[in-house]
Motif scaffolding. Structure first.
Motif, mmCIF file in Angstrom:
data_model
loop_
_atom_site.group_PDB
_atom_site.id
_atom_site.type_symbol
_atom_site.label_atom_id
_atom_site.label_comp_id
_atom_site.label_asym_id
_atom_site.label_seq_id
_atom_site.Cartn_x
_atom_site.Cartn_y
_atom_site.Cartn_z
ATOM 1 N N PRO A 69 6.935 1.986 0.644
ATOM 2 C CA PRO A 69 7.486 0.912 -0.207
ATOM 3 C C PRO A 69 7.244 -0.481 0.343
ATOM 4 N N ILE A 70 7.323 -0.651 1.670
ATOM 5 C CA ILE A 70 7.125 -1.986 2.246
ATOM 6 C C ILE A 70 5.699 -2.470 2.011
ATOM 7 N N ALA A 71 4.733 -1.545 2.003
ATOM 8 C CA ALA A 71 3.342 -1.923 1.747
ATOM 9 C C ALA A 71 3.179 -2.369 0.296
ATOM 10 N N ARG A 72 3.800 -1.636 -0.621
ATOM 11 C CA ARG A 72 3.761 -2.028 -2.035
ATOM 12 C C ARG A 72 4.362 -3.429 -2.227
ATOM 13 N N GLU A 73 5.519 -3.631 -1.611
ATOM 14 C CA GLU A 73 6.244 -4.890 -1.784
ATOM 15 C C GLU A 73 5.442 -6.078 -1.240
ATOM 16 N N VAL A 74 4.909 -5.929 -0.037
ATOM 17 C CA VAL A 74 4.176 -7.035 0.595
ATOM 18 C C VAL A 74 2.889 -7.338 -0.153
ATOM 19 N N VAL A 75 2.138 -6.305 -0.511
ATOM 20 C CA VAL A 75 0.876 -6.520 -1.216
ATOM 21 C C VAL A 75 1.131 -7.200 -2.556
ATOM 22 N N ARG B 14 5.868 -8.030 10.326
ATOM 23 C CA ARG B 14 6.934 -9.025 10.486
ATOM 24 C C ARG B 14 8.208 -8.569 9.773
ATOM 25 N N LYS B 15 8.039 -7.969 8.596
ATOM 26 C CA LYS B 15 9.205 -7.541 7.827
ATOM 27 C C LYS B 15 9.772 -6.214 8.327
ATOM 28 N N GLU B 16 8.898 -5.351 8.838
ATOM 29 C CA GLU B 16 9.318 -4.027 9.298
ATOM 30 C C GLU B 16 8.590 -3.739 10.615
ATOM 31 N N PRO B 17 9.149 -4.183 11.755
ATOM 32 C CA PRO B 17 8.432 -4.109 13.026
ATOM 33 C C PRO B 17 7.971 -2.720 13.439
ATOM 34 N N ASP B 18 8.658 -1.666 12.967
ATOM 35 C CA ASP B 18 8.259 -0.318 13.368
ATOM 36 C C ASP B 18 7.321 0.338 12.349
ATOM 37 N N PHE B 19 6.714 -0.453 11.474
ATOM 38 C CA PHE B 19 5.791 0.096 10.481
ATOM 39 C C PHE B 19 4.587 0.727 11.174
ATOM 40 N N ASP B 20 4.223 1.927 10.730
ATOM 41 C CA ASP B 20 3.043 2.625 11.248
ATOM 42 C C ASP B 20 2.468 3.443 10.101
ATOM 43 N N GLU B 21 1.281 3.053 9.633
ATOM 44 C CA GLU B 21 0.677 3.738 8.487
ATOM 45 C C GLU B 21 0.412 5.216 8.759
ATOM 46 N N ARG B 22 0.276 5.580 10.033
ATOM 47 C CA ARG B 22 0.002 6.980 10.363
ATOM 48 C C ARG B 22 1.166 7.892 10.019
ATOM 49 N N GLU B 23 2.392 7.346 10.015
ATOM 50 C CA GLU B 23 3.548 8.160 9.634
ATOM 51 C C GLU B 23 3.511 8.527 8.157
ATOM 52 N N ALA B 24 2.767 7.770 7.366
ATOM 53 C CA ALA B 24 2.620 8.077 5.939
ATOM 54 C C ALA B 24 1.363 8.907 5.680
ATOM 55 N N GLY B 25 0.662 9.279 6.751
ATOM 56 C CA GLY B 25 -0.510 10.148 6.598
ATOM 57 C C GLY B 25 -1.843 9.431 6.544
ATOM 58 N N PHE B 26 -1.886 8.144 6.889
ATOM 59 C CA PHE B 26 -3.141 7.387 6.854
ATOM 60 C C PHE B 26 -3.605 7.108 8.278
ATOM 61 N N SER B 27 -4.827 7.488 8.583
ATOM 62 C CA SER B 27 -5.317 7.353 9.952
ATOM 63 C C SER B 27 -5.501 5.899 10.362
ATOM 64 N N THR B 28 -5.816 5.031 9.415
ATOM 65 C CA THR B 28 -5.969 3.601 9.695
ATOM 66 C C THR B 28 -5.367 2.804 8.541
ATOM 67 N N PHE B 29 -5.167 1.515 8.771
ATOM 68 C CA PHE B 29 -4.649 0.656 7.702
ATOM 69 C C PHE B 29 -5.677 0.529 6.585
ATOM 70 N N SER B 30 -6.965 0.589 6.931
ATOM 71 C CA SER B 30 -8.015 0.526 5.911
ATOM 72 C C SER B 30 -7.903 1.699 4.937
ATOM 73 N N ARG B 31 -7.569 2.884 5.461
ATOM 74 C CA ARG B 31 -7.406 4.051 4.586
ATOM 75 C C ARG B 31 -6.213 3.878 3.650
ATOM 76 N N LEU B 32 -5.164 3.240 4.145
ATOM 77 C CA LEU B 32 -4.013 2.956 3.285
ATOM 78 C C LEU B 32 -4.420 2.029 2.144
ATOM 79 N N LEU B 33 -5.201 0.996 2.453
ATOM 80 C CA LEU B 33 -5.650 0.075 1.405
ATOM 81 C C LEU B 33 -6.565 0.790 0.407
#
Length: 279
Positions: free
Chosen positions: A180-186, A208-227
């Motif tokens: 959700p934080i990725a949706r909101e920020v984007v 900055r909004k969620e200091p413990d954010f880690d895309e790997r916890e959502a199953g994405f190996s890199t931030f590029s894969r999340l995008l």
């Protein structure tokens, strides 16, 4: 805070906090994962761990192997309480004022008592990275940090890897849930953008909004894969300019979809810029 040069990092470890009711035992404590994450950001020039070492002798050898200076803080009360946290705070502030070249402080603890230290370090233009065990870390301390990295007990890490690997292989192409934080920020950044956005700006804003954010916890190996997944779900559009750097645009922006699709295969091996922002 400086981001265009290699950071100089001071690491402070509240050892007793990390191995008490966290699933990590003194004998199995492994600093390597934390060091790997810090070394991706810069050079760790200062390393200290604090506790009453007479209680954790089995851990000293491992820490010495990483060049960590062990600060012994014997118990100061009959109940066995020691002043390790106070000593850590004093040393961190002294280093902050005496060594201007150290621009990043890493505090390994989950104790909210370190929040005032976090505020003071940030007030003095230092970046603060927190490290702690997820189930044993105060949310207040997480929010007080610029970035937070979770340390995982060895057994939990192995068990989770076994459980997750079948799911990843069977549904690799299926649509995955976007944090959700990725949706909101984007959505917020694209609504105000007057041009293409650099992915690193998006990642920095999320952290900055969620200091413990880690895309790997959502199953994405890199931030590029999340995008890439967000683009597949119609939340944004990516475009490669000059055949090199990728940028993010609103989903309804005019652009060559053919170019974007063709570049996606090449993007499976991220560029140097993407590697920096994906971590």
């Amino acid at each position: 805070m400086v981001s265009d040069k290699e950071r100089r990092i001071a690491l402070f470890i509240d050892f007793e906090n990390l191995v008490t009711n966290t699933g990590i035992s003194p004998s199995t404590f492994d600093l390597q994962p934390a060091m790997d994450r810090l070394l991706e950001r810069g050079k760790v020039v200062f390393r200290r761990a604090y506790c009453d070492w007479s209680r954790f002798r089995e851990a000293t050898r491992r820490l010495h192997d990483f060049g960590v200076e062990l600060i012994d803080v014997p118990p100061s009360t009959r109940a066995g309480k020691n002043g390790a946290d106070m000593r850590l705070v004093i040393d961190a502030l002294e280093l902050c004022y005496a060594r201007e070249h150290i621009d990043t402080f890493a505090i390994a603890s989950g104790d909210s008592d370190f929040c005032p230290l976090a505020y003071k370090l940030r007030e003095n233009n230092r970046m603060l990275i927190g490290l702690g065990v997820k189930g044993a870390t105060s949310p207040l301390f997480v929010k007080a940090c610029d970035e937070f990295v979770y340390l995982k007990p060895p057994t939990t890490t192995k068990a989770a890897a076994r459980r997750e690997s079948p799911r990843k292989t069977s549904g690799e192409r299926a649509a995955r849930e976007i944090p959700p934080i990725a949706r909101e920020v984007v959505a917020g950044l694209l609504a105000r953008a007057t041009g293409p956005l650099n992915p690193s700006l998006i990642k920095e804003t999320i952290v900055r909004k969620e200091p413990d954010f880690d895309e790997r916890e959502a199953g994405f190996s890199t931030f590029s894969r999340l995008l890439q997944e967000m683009e597949r779900q119609g939340l944004l559009k990516r475009q490669q300019l000059n055949g090199r750097q990728w940028y993010v645009l609103p989903p309804d922006a005019a652009g060559s979809e053919k170019e974007t699709g063709r570049g996606e295969d090449r993007n499976d091996a991220p560029s140097d810029a993407q590697r920096r922002e994906s971590d």
